[in-house]
Design an enzyme around this catalytic site. Sequence first.
Site, PDB file in Angstrom:
ATOM      1  NE  ARG A  21      -6.141  -1.166  -1.604  1.00  0.00           N
ATOM      2  CZ  ARG A  21      -5.149  -1.816  -1.010  1.00  0.00           C
ATOM      3  NH1 ARG A  21      -5.261  -3.108  -0.774  1.00  0.00           N
ATOM      4  NH2 ARG A  21      -4.062  -1.186  -0.639  1.00  0.00           N
ATOM      5  CE  LYS A  53      -6.380   0.028   2.019  1.00  0.00           C
ATOM      6  NZ  LYS A  53      -5.523   1.174   1.756  1.00  0.00           N
ATOM      7  CG  ASP A  91      -2.085   0.905   1.124  1.00  0.00           C
ATOM      8  OD1 ASP A  91      -1.969   1.939   0.452  1.00  0.00           O
ATOM      9  OD2 ASP A  91      -3.134   0.597   1.700  1.00  0.00           O
ATOM     10  CG  ASP A  92      -0.151   4.813   0.067  1.00  0.00           C
ATOM     11  OD1 ASP A  92      -0.957   4.444  -0.806  1.00  0.00           O
ATOM     12  OD2 ASP A  92      -0.442   5.637   0.949  1.00  0.00           O
ATOM     13  CB  SER A 146      -6.536   3.357   4.579  1.00  0.00           C
ATOM     14  OG  SER A 146      -6.549   3.222   3.175  1.00  0.00           O
ATOM     15  CE  LYS A 160      -2.873   7.640  -1.211  1.00  0.00           C
ATOM     16  NZ  LYS A 160      -2.919   6.978   0.100  1.00  0.00           N
ATOM     17  CG  ASP A 184      -2.350   0.798  -3.031  1.00  0.00           C
ATOM     18  OD1 ASP A 184      -1.164   1.177  -2.914  1.00  0.00           O
ATOM     19  OD2 ASP A 184      -3.262   1.178  -2.267  1.00  0.00           O
ATOM     20  CG  ASN A 185      -1.836   4.300  -4.395  1.00  0.00           C
ATOM     21  OD1 ASN A 185      -2.934   3.892  -4.016  1.00  0.00           O
ATOM     22  ND2 ASN A 185      -0.958   4.818  -3.542  1.00  0.00           N
ATOM     23  CG  HIS A 209      -9.961   0.928   1.294  1.00  0.00           C
ATOM     24  ND1 HIS A 209      -8.896   1.804   1.380  1.00  0.00           N
ATOM     25  CD2 HIS A 209     -11.070   1.669   1.598  1.00  0.00           C
ATOM     26  CE1 HIS A 209      -9.329   3.005   1.708  1.00  0.00           C
ATOM     27  NE2 HIS A 209     -10.648   2.950   1.847  1.00  0.00           N
ATOM     28  CB  CYS A 243      -6.858   2.929  -1.205  1.00  0.00           C
ATOM     29  SG  CYS A 243      -5.392   3.527  -0.341  1.00  0.00           S
ATOM     30  CG  HIS A 272      -1.754   3.819   3.827  1.00  0.00           C
ATOM     31  ND1 HIS A 272      -2.092   4.651   4.880  1.00  0.00           N
ATOM     32  CD2 HIS A 272      -2.576   4.168   2.795  1.00  0.00           C
ATOM     33  CE1 HIS A 272      -3.065   5.453   4.499  1.00  0.00           C
ATOM     34  NE2 HIS A 272      -3.378   5.193   3.234  1.00  0.00           N
TER      35      HIS A 272
END
Length: 489
Positions: free
Chosen positions: A97, A146, A53-54, A171, A311, A290-291, A148, A93, A238
């Site tokens: 996904r 996660k 994540d991130d 998150s 992001k 994810d990003n 989301h 996010c 994240h």
Amino acid sequence: MTNLNLILVGRKKRVLCIFSFLLSIISCKHHQFLEREKKIKDDKPNVIIILTDDQGYEDLGCYGSPNIETPHLDKMAKNGIRLTDYYTAQPICSASRAALLTGCYPNRVGVHGAYPPNSKIGLSLSEITIAEMLKAAGYHTGIFGKWHLGDHSMFMPNNQGFDEYFGIPYSNDMWPFHPDQGAGSNYGPLPLYDNNTIIDTLTNQSLLTTQITERSIDFIKKNKKDPFFLYIAHPQPHVPLYVSDKFKGKSKRGLYGDVIMEIDWSVGQILKTLKENNLEENTIVIFTSDNGPWLSYGDHAGSAYPFREGKGTSLEGGHREPCIIYYPKKIKLGRTINIPIMNIDILPTIAEITKSSLPKSIIDGKSVWNIWTGESTVSPQEAYYFYYHTNELHGVRYKNWKMYFPHRYRTLNSRLGGENGYPVNYEYKIMDDIELYNLSIDISETTNVAVENPEVVEVIKSLADDMRIKLGDALTNVKGKENRPIGKI
């Protein structure tokens, strides 16, 4: 020997011959059965997707990190393939996904942004996820980490194709201890789920990466005799950053580096478990994020180098992610692939590998299996489209070109981010005119060459117009004909 004895001996021989013959038939049939079972198993490789994540593009050793050690992921890349031009469909996010799990641009399925707690919307149950696709093909399915895509019970993982779920519904910063708490975001306790049951509310996340890893290992061992799909969606890196004691202070990159090192350890544990259970050869493992990095958090954020921004923007740093694929049985080791690929292509690629049926509704992704195997160097996609916010078409990747339409985006404007888990505020810029970049010679998007390449601009404009007819564009007030509704309670 009497005649009677001769008769008895002859009968015994005939019985033994018949018995031996029957045993050979049974043995042959059993062998054929085992071969069929083996072929069925081979036709259905296990699938593992590991999503962080991130995470920034540069945050792995094999992607150039100067100060974060990631030996397991580096080895995975050395023995698999490393993608340099892999994109997430949106730089945030929930939308990202949704794209990964459905094979669709997020705006096609009505997903925009990042869902807050107690959201009244979520991924529609009419959409087919990778888990549902593989479950229909006989797979056991599990998600650990996660989710989301809607925290109402209707939209949670057990209703979206997953047999097992352990993790958090959104998150990890959506909890009472966020630095911005009270500034428009009054979050409640962060729940930890085991399937549909809340088993804890988290006040500390230091053990979460380890717990997710342990549950994933248990899932592999439990389902090793049958094909399985395992989706490991780490909440880290994240913010807020948390790491277990075994990795605290181990990195030259501070707490952020410690977190990445623990994720690398987790990947190593998964690969070790596969090997110990003779599953390594016939399991495809995909690692990505994810990003891009949340740059406003400074020393608690990753690095998108050499790309522009991070992001929350449609520029390269927001979308371009590390992606490593490991499948010893079918993918030749040690290759780097520079062909554009997006996370919407994962579902149809897995469908081809596992011989699963694609969703009946329209999807945007296309199989890139022949690119992964090296049989082709031609992308099945004519272009990739970068939407953000609520259905705004910001940019298009066409061959080695990336073009942006006028839009507003956030930036630190060369300032440093925050320290110790606190962010600084972004500034906002308006991109007034079309901008075009030749990524083959300008990977950092420093020189706008739109004026010098009018024919390229016109080609991309035409492609964008065709996509606007399908999915719309809020920036030009075009309503799409193929957008599907989001799920609502």
